[in-house]
Write an enzyme that holds these catalytic residues in place. Structure first.
Site, mmCIF file in Angstrom:
data_model
loop_
_atom_site.group_PDB
_atom_site.id
_atom_site.type_symbol
_atom_site.label_atom_id
_atom_site.label_comp_id
_atom_site.label_asym_id
_atom_site.label_seq_id
_atom_site.Cartn_x
_atom_site.Cartn_y
_atom_site.Cartn_z
ATOM 1 N N HIS A 37 0.840 -1.207 0.000
ATOM 2 C CA HIS A 37 0.000 0.000 0.000
ATOM 3 C C HIS A 37 0.877 1.260 0.000
ATOM 4 C CE1 HIS A 37 -2.871 -2.845 2.220
ATOM 5 N NE2 HIS A 37 -3.547 -2.508 1.151
ATOM 6 N N GLN A 61 -18.372 -6.207 -1.445
ATOM 7 C CA GLN A 61 -17.486 -6.987 -2.317
ATOM 8 C C GLN A 61 -17.082 -8.325 -1.706
ATOM 9 O OE1 GLN A 61 -14.321 -3.878 -2.352
ATOM 10 N NE2 GLN A 61 -12.904 -5.596 -2.278
ATOM 11 N N ASP A 152 -3.805 -7.244 -7.756
ATOM 12 C CA ASP A 152 -5.212 -7.513 -8.084
ATOM 13 C C ASP A 152 -5.411 -7.250 -9.586
ATOM 14 O OD1 ASP A 152 -6.492 -7.935 -5.278
ATOM 15 O OD2 ASP A 152 -5.187 -6.200 -5.072
ATOM 16 N N SER A 188 -2.948 -7.970 3.118
ATOM 17 C CA SER A 188 -3.497 -7.818 4.467
ATOM 18 C C SER A 188 -3.894 -9.183 5.024
ATOM 19 C CB SER A 188 -4.714 -6.893 4.433
ATOM 20 O OG SER A 188 -4.360 -5.669 3.824
HETATM 21 P P1 AMP Z 1 -6.522 -3.693 -0.545
HETATM 22 O O1 AMP Z 1 -6.346 -2.934 0.725
HETATM 23 O O2 AMP Z 1 -6.111 -5.127 -0.464
HETATM 24 O O3 AMP Z 1 -7.878 -3.489 -1.155
HETATM 25 O O4 AMP Z 1 -5.493 -3.063 -1.583
HETATM 26 C C1 AMP Z 1 -5.476 -1.689 -1.868
HETATM 27 C C2 AMP Z 1 -4.581 -1.451 -3.060
HETATM 28 O O5 AMP Z 1 -3.260 -1.896 -2.771
HETATM 29 C C3 AMP Z 1 -5.036 -2.228 -4.313
HETATM 30 O O6 AMP Z 1 -4.855 -1.418 -5.465
HETATM 31 C C4 AMP Z 1 -4.098 -3.404 -4.316
HETATM 32 O O7 AMP Z 1 -3.897 -3.972 -5.595
HETATM 33 C C5 AMP Z 1 -2.820 -2.786 -3.784
HETATM 34 N N1 AMP Z 1 -1.952 -3.825 -3.229
HETATM 35 C C6 AMP Z 1 -2.312 -4.844 -2.409
HETATM 36 N N2 AMP Z 1 -1.258 -5.640 -2.152
HETATM 37 C C7 AMP Z 1 -0.203 -5.110 -2.832
HETATM 38 C C8 AMP Z 1 1.181 -5.472 -2.972
HETATM 39 N N3 AMP Z 1 1.678 -6.550 -2.374
HETATM 40 N N4 AMP Z 1 1.973 -4.689 -3.741
HETATM 41 C C9 AMP Z 1 1.470 -3.581 -4.357
HETATM 42 N N5 AMP Z 1 0.181 -3.182 -4.254
HETATM 43 C C10 AMP Z 1 -0.645 -3.938 -3.511
#
Ligand code: AMP
Length: 285
Positions: A37, A61, A152, A188
């Site tokens: 993040h 979701q 993602d 996460s």
């Molecule tokens: P989330 O909190 O899982 O919904 O992720 C929020 C954003 O962070 C989304 O655009 C994810 O694709 C990105 N993200 C999650 N994990 C990673 C990672 N390991 N490396 C880079 N971006 C990430």
């Protein structure tokens, strides 16, 4: 960092700010922040006058109520992390603030084929939920650039389509997946794994690397089977999919012509935790 809980307040603030020029970057998250993040926030901070981060665990979701209930929340730590990395604005809305009319009867988005495969088929309704929350968040923030993670992969394609459906002048920047030293993609959900499980979980990355290194033009079945075998032998109890697909459309490739850019995508369960990862197969670029 300024914290907003109300959509109208944030929107008003950003409207005033936009009058003095500059650019706005937006990093939407579900919290339980990790270095992945932060890499998105840093990318935004480098080029934008203002960077907004949102933390919202979007109920619409989650097709699995257990997954929603167990989603990690580390708000105090997240606040400190965001302050330290110099985030300008945090949007921390309630469910009522995002869905003032409730979470039923929301707009349905035409996602076509994208919604019928991979995450779309294994998590029914998931991408409608993603679009519902992103539609609302983007209407409120209306950034110049939206920062998403390649982790993602399919979600990036869905959100690109959402932006196109609305005709919004929002640029999309997709960043590389940040990984642990073992290769495990930061997520996460990894917080729900023990140290030993995290070691095992890195096998997804090893399987993706195997595909990246070994794939040659021709039939894909043997490669897919070998990758599935690696993941099963590491102790994963269930594989939703290992897919070798066209990197632009996500159509599965059964017989590769050596030209089409490929992406390999995996979703599998380890001790009840569903993990996803992907890799663009650079041998094919
Ligand atoms: P989330 O909190 O899982 O919904 O992720 C929020 C954003 O962070 C989304 O655009 C994810 O694709 C990105 N993200 C999650 N994990 C990673 C990672 N390991 N490396 C880079 N971006 C990430």
């Amino acid at each position: 960092m300024i914290l907003f809980k109300r959509a109208a307040d944030l929107n008003k603030y950003l409207t005033i700010k936009s009058k003095s020029g500059g650019s706005l970057g937006f990093v939407p998250t579900m919290g339980a922040l990790h270095a992945g993040h932060i890499s998105l926030l840093e990318k935004s901070k480098k080029v934008n006058t203002l960077t907004v981060c949102s933390i919202f665990v979007n109920p619409t979701q989650f097709n699995d109520p257990q997954d929603f209930a167990k989603y990690p929340v580390t708000l105090e730590k997240d606040l400190l992390t965001l302050e330290l990395c110099g985030c300008d604005i945090l949007f921390l809305p309630s469910v009522e603030e995002i869905y003032p009319q409730g979470t039923t009867g929301l707009r349905i988005f035409d996602l076509g084929y994208l919604e019928t495969i991979l995450e779309g088929s294994y998590r029914p309704g998931h991408f409608q939920g993603v679009c519902q929350v992103m539609n609302r968040l983007l209407e409120i923030v209306m950034p110049d650039t939206l920062y998403l993670g390649q982790k993602d992969y399919q979600q990036c394609m869905v959100i690109k389509r959402l932006i196109a459906l609305n005709g919004w002048p929002i640029q999309l920047t997709v960043s590389a997946t940040l990984r642990e030293n073992t290769g495990l993609a930061m997520s996460s959900r990894n917080m729900r794994l023990t140290v030993i499980e995290k070691e095992k979980a890195a096998t997804i990355y090893k399987a993706l690397l195997y595909l990246n290194q070994q794939i040659k033009p021709g039939g894909m079945v043997a490669y897919k089977t070998k990758a599935e075998q690696m993941i099963t032998e590491a102790g994963f109890e269930k594989i939703d999919y290992v897919s070798i697909a066209d990197a632009d459309t996500l159509q599965p490739i059964t017989n590769w012509n050596g030209q089409t850019p490929l992406v390999a995508l995996v979703a599998a369960f380890l001790n009840g935790v569903r993990l996803i990862d992907n890799m663009q197969l650079i041998n094919t670029l």
